[in-house]
Design an enzyme around this catalytic site. Sequence first.
Site, PDB file in Angstrom:
ATOM      1  N   GLU A 167      29.312 -60.565  13.172  1.00 29.85           N
ATOM      2  CA  GLU A 167      30.041 -59.398  12.686  1.00 29.85           C
ATOM      3  C   GLU A 167      29.954 -58.286  13.727  1.00 29.85           C
ATOM      4  OE1 GLU A 167      28.863 -60.243   7.998  1.00 29.85           O
ATOM      5  OE2 GLU A 167      28.471 -58.273   8.880  1.00 29.85           O
ATOM      6  N   PRO A 168      30.773 -57.243  13.606  1.00 29.59           N
ATOM      7  CA  PRO A 168      30.694 -56.139  14.577  1.00 29.59           C
ATOM      8  C   PRO A 168      29.300 -55.547  14.705  1.00 29.59           C
ATOM      9  CG  PRO A 168      32.680 -55.930  13.247  1.00 29.59           C
ATOM     10  CD  PRO A 168      31.894 -57.057  12.660  1.00 29.59           C
ATOM     11  N   GLY A 190      25.494 -59.456  15.410  1.00 30.12           N
ATOM     12  CA  GLY A 190      25.764 -60.593  16.268  1.00 30.12           C
ATOM     13  C   GLY A 190      24.547 -61.495  16.324  1.00 30.12           C
ATOM     14  N   ARG A 221      32.245 -79.085  55.208  1.00 35.81           N
ATOM     15  CA  ARG A 221      32.726 -77.832  55.800  1.00 35.81           C
ATOM     16  C   ARG A 221      32.021 -77.568  57.128  1.00 35.81           C
ATOM     17  NH1 ARG A 221      34.594 -73.394  57.536  1.00 35.81           N
ATOM     18  NH2 ARG A 221      35.208 -71.664  56.163  1.00 35.81           N
ATOM     19  N   GLN A 243      19.599 -74.727  57.219  1.00 37.76           N
ATOM     20  CA  GLN A 243      18.460 -74.818  56.302  1.00 37.76           C
ATOM     21  C   GLN A 243      18.633 -73.915  55.085  1.00 37.76           C
ATOM     22  OE1 GLN A 243      14.381 -73.174  57.146  1.00 37.76           O
ATOM     23  NE2 GLN A 243      13.869 -75.354  57.293  1.00 37.76           N
ATOM     24  N   GLY A 285      32.313 -69.625  49.258  1.00 34.95           N
ATOM     25  CA  GLY A 285      33.009 -68.483  49.821  1.00 34.95           C
ATOM     26  C   GLY A 285      34.276 -68.151  49.060  1.00 34.95           C
ATOM     27  N   GLU A 333      25.698 -68.082  19.855  1.00 34.72           N
ATOM     28  CA  GLU A 333      24.679 -68.856  19.128  1.00 34.72           C
ATOM     29  C   GLU A 333      23.267 -68.351  19.429  1.00 34.72           C
ATOM     30  OE1 GLU A 333      25.156 -73.113  18.811  1.00 34.72           O
ATOM     31  OE2 GLU A 333      27.294 -72.929  19.302  1.00 34.72           O
TER      32      GLU A 333
END
Length: 381
Positions: free
Chosen positions: A119-120, A123, A264, A275, A336, A360
Amino acid sequence: MTGFALGVDQEEWCGQLRALAAERLRPLAEKGEPGRVNRPLLAALGELGLLERVFASGALELCLLRESLAYGCTEAETALALQGLGAYPVLRAGSEEQRERWLPGVRAGRAVAAFALSEPGAGSDAAALALAATADPAVAPAAGGGWRLSGEKCWISNAPEADFYTVFARTGEGPGAKGVSAFLVPADRPGLSGAPLDMLSPHPIGSLTFDGVPVGPRDLLGEPGRGFRVAMDTLNLFRPSVGAFAVGMARAALDATLAYTADRTAFGGTLSDLQAVAHRVAEMATRTEAARLLVYAAAGAYDRGAGDVPRRAAMAKLLATETAQYVVDHAVQLHGAVALRRGHLLEHLYREVRAPRIYEGASEVQRTIIAKELYAGVVTR
């Protein structure tokens, strides 16, 4: 359960699920509209028998299902999980009439379920619910009267498009959690309305308004004043599997990073030769594996009926969701700018991964549960 390893049959099943998610379900997900219920996707989950597995399996199998689907298609995983979350209280606490009326449609992907707890102003503190269920003898007079629901629910997944809602409201049998009851409320009840919310997460989330919505004894899930137990029973099952969802996202991000950094070229070699990059990837892999083991330990405890399920479930959700955030964030960093383009896997995961740390039970709530359970076993002088 001190360790976890999949059997050959489980490994094959998970591999099939990952392939199914990528090849069959992802195209349906891509055709859907963000923030809307994807009914063709739900129908496919039903046709493939995956929604049936949500209700027929234990926590361990549910975690395997959610992790594997999340790896290949997060939208499919979320659609499946929301069906389970909304309808599991009906399975466990509903009457035979309620189960026969709604569960076949849920399993088939025709009826959309929703779990209406937040609820508002309530939570993570679910015991602070304010949605009022006021007794009204004019509602269901033949059954001794019923209630009218008045108030709001907010941040409800599948709202306002669900076909029925598992609703938790204050009937006042006692203070706090003791005065909460659970109801099955069809979406076409008079006085019930809703609106979609524009959220970062791509799955449907909305608010609900209850303006004197009539509910009778036949709409109760379980007994009056016992609704909080219905909610916690559901969350104890689904919290470890939220962790499995997070692990699936983390593994997808990790595998994408391994492939990208190995290929890459940069600074006279590949990124994986650096490293700093290799050590970062090693940390991502280690945290993901640790989270995965904790998730499946919690699932095993649930299936065994262990007494420490609330603590284990909270630990699993906490570590897995925080880990997934870490892994996805660093995956974006190592990729990136390419990872920030709309449509990139990591751009998608970056939006998906944030919400599980809140819903939850936010991470802070999980830490509170863990501490409470730990101190409950301490003998003081």
